[in-house]
Design a protein around this motif. Structure first.
Motif, mmCIF file in Angstrom:
data_model
loop_
_atom_site.group_PDB
_atom_site.id
_atom_site.type_symbol
_atom_site.label_atom_id
_atom_site.label_comp_id
_atom_site.label_asym_id
_atom_site.label_seq_id
_atom_site.Cartn_x
_atom_site.Cartn_y
_atom_site.Cartn_z
ATOM 1 N N VAL A 46 37.085 84.755 75.417
ATOM 2 C CA VAL A 46 37.225 83.673 74.437
ATOM 3 C C VAL A 46 38.708 83.417 74.201
ATOM 4 O O VAL A 46 39.431 84.302 73.726
ATOM 5 C CB VAL A 46 36.534 84.021 73.107
ATOM 6 C CG1 VAL A 46 36.724 82.882 72.109
ATOM 7 C CG2 VAL A 46 35.056 84.299 73.323
ATOM 8 N N GLU A 47 39.145 82.197 74.539
ATOM 9 C CA GLU A 47 40.537 81.824 74.340
ATOM 10 C C GLU A 47 40.742 81.209 72.949
ATOM 11 O O GLU A 47 39.827 80.619 72.382
ATOM 12 C CB GLU A 47 41.001 80.795 75.385
ATOM 13 C CG GLU A 47 40.857 81.228 76.821
ATOM 14 C CD GLU A 47 39.599 80.694 77.455
ATOM 15 O OE1 GLU A 47 39.563 80.529 78.677
ATOM 16 O OE2 GLU A 47 38.632 80.428 76.707
ATOM 17 N N SER A 48 41.962 81.321 72.458
ATOM 18 C CA SER A 48 42.352 80.664 71.219
ATOM 19 C C SER A 48 43.853 80.426 71.252
ATOM 20 O O SER A 48 44.551 80.975 72.115
ATOM 21 C CB SER A 48 41.969 81.515 70.000
ATOM 22 O OG SER A 48 42.614 82.766 70.048
ATOM 23 N N GLY A 49 44.326 79.621 70.314
ATOM 24 C CA GLY A 49 45.758 79.411 70.188
ATOM 25 C C GLY A 49 46.282 78.099 70.713
ATOM 26 O O GLY A 49 47.473 77.805 70.582
ATOM 27 N N GLY A 50 45.411 77.303 71.309
ATOM 28 C CA GLY A 50 45.863 76.008 71.790
ATOM 29 C C GLY A 50 46.143 75.058 70.638
ATOM 30 O O GLY A 50 45.866 75.352 69.480
ATOM 31 N N ALA A 63 57.576 68.706 72.591
ATOM 32 C CA ALA A 63 58.327 69.246 73.721
ATOM 33 C C ALA A 63 59.445 70.152 73.205
ATOM 34 O O ALA A 63 60.114 69.835 72.221
ATOM 35 C CB ALA A 63 58.902 68.119 74.558
ATOM 36 N N GLY A 64 59.603 71.284 73.874
ATOM 37 C CA GLY A 64 60.581 72.277 73.462
ATOM 38 C C GLY A 64 60.021 73.336 72.538
ATOM 39 O O GLY A 64 60.687 74.360 72.284
ATOM 40 N N GLY A 65 58.821 73.113 72.049
ATOM 41 C CA GLY A 65 58.189 74.058 71.144
ATOM 42 C C GLY A 65 57.498 75.195 71.866
ATOM 43 O O GLY A 65 57.582 75.321 73.102
ATOM 44 N N SER A 66 56.800 76.011 71.076
ATOM 45 C CA SER A 66 56.146 77.203 71.617
ATOM 46 C C SER A 66 54.711 77.296 71.120
ATOM 47 O O SER A 66 54.373 76.803 70.038
ATOM 48 C CB SER A 66 56.893 78.469 71.167
ATOM 49 O OG SER A 66 58.212 78.486 71.646
ATOM 50 N N LEU A 67 53.895 77.921 71.935
ATOM 51 C CA LEU A 67 52.533 78.289 71.568
ATOM 52 C C LEU A 67 52.229 79.646 72.169
ATOM 53 O O LEU A 67 52.787 79.999 73.213
ATOM 54 C CB LEU A 67 51.509 77.272 72.094
ATOM 55 C CG LEU A 67 51.349 75.944 71.370
ATOM 56 C CD1 LEU A 67 50.399 75.045 72.155
ATOM 57 C CD2 LEU A 67 50.851 76.135 69.958
ATOM 58 N N PRO A 105 55.934 68.220 78.435
ATOM 59 C CA PRO A 105 54.711 67.389 78.491
ATOM 60 C C PRO A 105 53.831 67.706 79.702
ATOM 61 O O PRO A 105 52.598 67.641 79.602
ATOM 62 C CB PRO A 105 55.270 65.963 78.541
ATOM 63 C CG PRO A 105 56.571 66.051 77.812
ATOM 64 C CD PRO A 105 57.134 67.401 78.182
ATOM 65 N N GLU A 106 54.435 68.074 80.818
ATOM 66 C CA GLU A 106 53.650 68.389 82.013
ATOM 67 C C GLU A 106 52.885 69.695 81.893
ATOM 68 O O GLU A 106 52.078 70.029 82.775
ATOM 69 C CB GLU A 106 54.533 68.407 83.266
ATOM 70 C CG GLU A 106 55.774 69.256 83.147
ATOM 71 C CD GLU A 106 57.004 68.454 82.773
ATOM 72 O OE1 GLU A 106 56.900 67.577 81.865
ATOM 73 O OE2 GLU A 106 58.082 68.715 83.349
ATOM 74 N N THR A 108 41.024 76.359 76.292
ATOM 75 C CA THR A 108 41.640 75.890 75.050
ATOM 76 C C THR A 108 42.657 74.807 75.413
ATOM 77 O O THR A 108 43.412 74.937 76.367
ATOM 78 C CB THR A 108 42.299 77.049 74.277
ATOM 79 O OG1 THR A 108 42.787 76.575 73.021
ATOM 80 C CG2 THR A 108 43.438 77.691 75.049
ATOM 81 N N GLN A 109 42.639 73.719 74.649
ATOM 82 C CA GLN A 109 43.485 72.569 74.954
ATOM 83 C C GLN A 109 44.907 72.783 74.453
ATOM 84 O O GLN A 109 45.112 73.154 73.290
ATOM 85 C CB GLN A 109 42.913 71.303 74.320
ATOM 86 C CG GLN A 109 43.754 70.053 74.500
ATOM 87 C CD GLN A 109 43.754 69.543 75.931
ATOM 88 O OE1 GLN A 109 42.704 69.434 76.551
ATOM 89 N NE2 GLN A 109 44.941 69.218 76.455
ATOM 90 N N VAL A 110 45.853 72.526 75.325
ATOM 91 C CA VAL A 110 47.271 72.521 74.966
ATOM 92 C C VAL A 110 47.807 71.116 75.235
ATOM 93 O O VAL A 110 47.682 70.609 76.353
ATOM 94 C CB VAL A 110 48.064 73.564 75.776
ATOM 95 C CG1 VAL A 110 49.561 73.390 75.551
ATOM 96 C CG2 VAL A 110 47.619 74.971 75.399
ATOM 97 N N THR A 111 48.382 70.508 74.217
ATOM 98 C CA THR A 111 48.945 69.176 74.353
ATOM 99 C C THR A 111 50.403 69.210 73.906
ATOM 100 O O THR A 111 50.689 69.631 72.781
ATOM 101 C CB THR A 111 48.169 68.148 73.521
ATOM 102 O OG1 THR A 111 46.789 68.162 73.914
ATOM 103 C CG2 THR A 111 48.738 66.750 73.730
#
Length: 124
Positions: free
Chosen positions: A5-9, A14-18, A88-89, A118-121
């Protein structure tokens, strides 16, 4: 059998972190190499990073080297993907997956178990 089970997206500039987290069920987590993959609509699933069962070796696709870090905690049955300097890519659905440690684990076909993603945008 391993359930992931993924989480955290989420959405980040741009330039940020997850930091993505993958929680695994089962008592045999340490026998699996773990990988992160990503996929965008209309494209094949792409390898991002993987880590050996004992955490001693890590591998990354060229586009994330120096920005992403994969790690694992076998005592907690978790694998993390720290993503810095996001672009963005990097936008995609990110999946964690488990590969038996006896396999090469260098292609998605080698991975027997997958999370739901999990979606990362990353916005520009």
């Amino acid at each position: 059998q391993v359930q992931l089970v993924e989480s955290g997206g989420g959405l980040v500039q741009a330039g940020g972190s997850l930091r993505l987290s993958c929680a695994a069920s089962g008592r045999t987590f340490s026998r699996y190499a773990m990988g992160w993959f990503r996929q965008t609509p209309g494209k094949e699933r792409e390898f991002v990073a993987r880590i050996r069962w004992n955490g001693r070796r890590t591998y990354y696709t060229d586009s994330v080297k120096g920005r992403f870090t994969i790690s694992r905690d076998n005592a907690k049955n978790t694998v993390l993907l720290q993503m810095n300097s996001l672009k963005p890519e990097d936008t995609a659905v990110y999946y964690c997956a488990a590969c038996d440690a006896g396999r090469s684990c260098d292609s998605p076909d080698e991975y027997a178990y997958w999370g739901q993603g999990t979606q990362v945008t990353v916005s520009s």
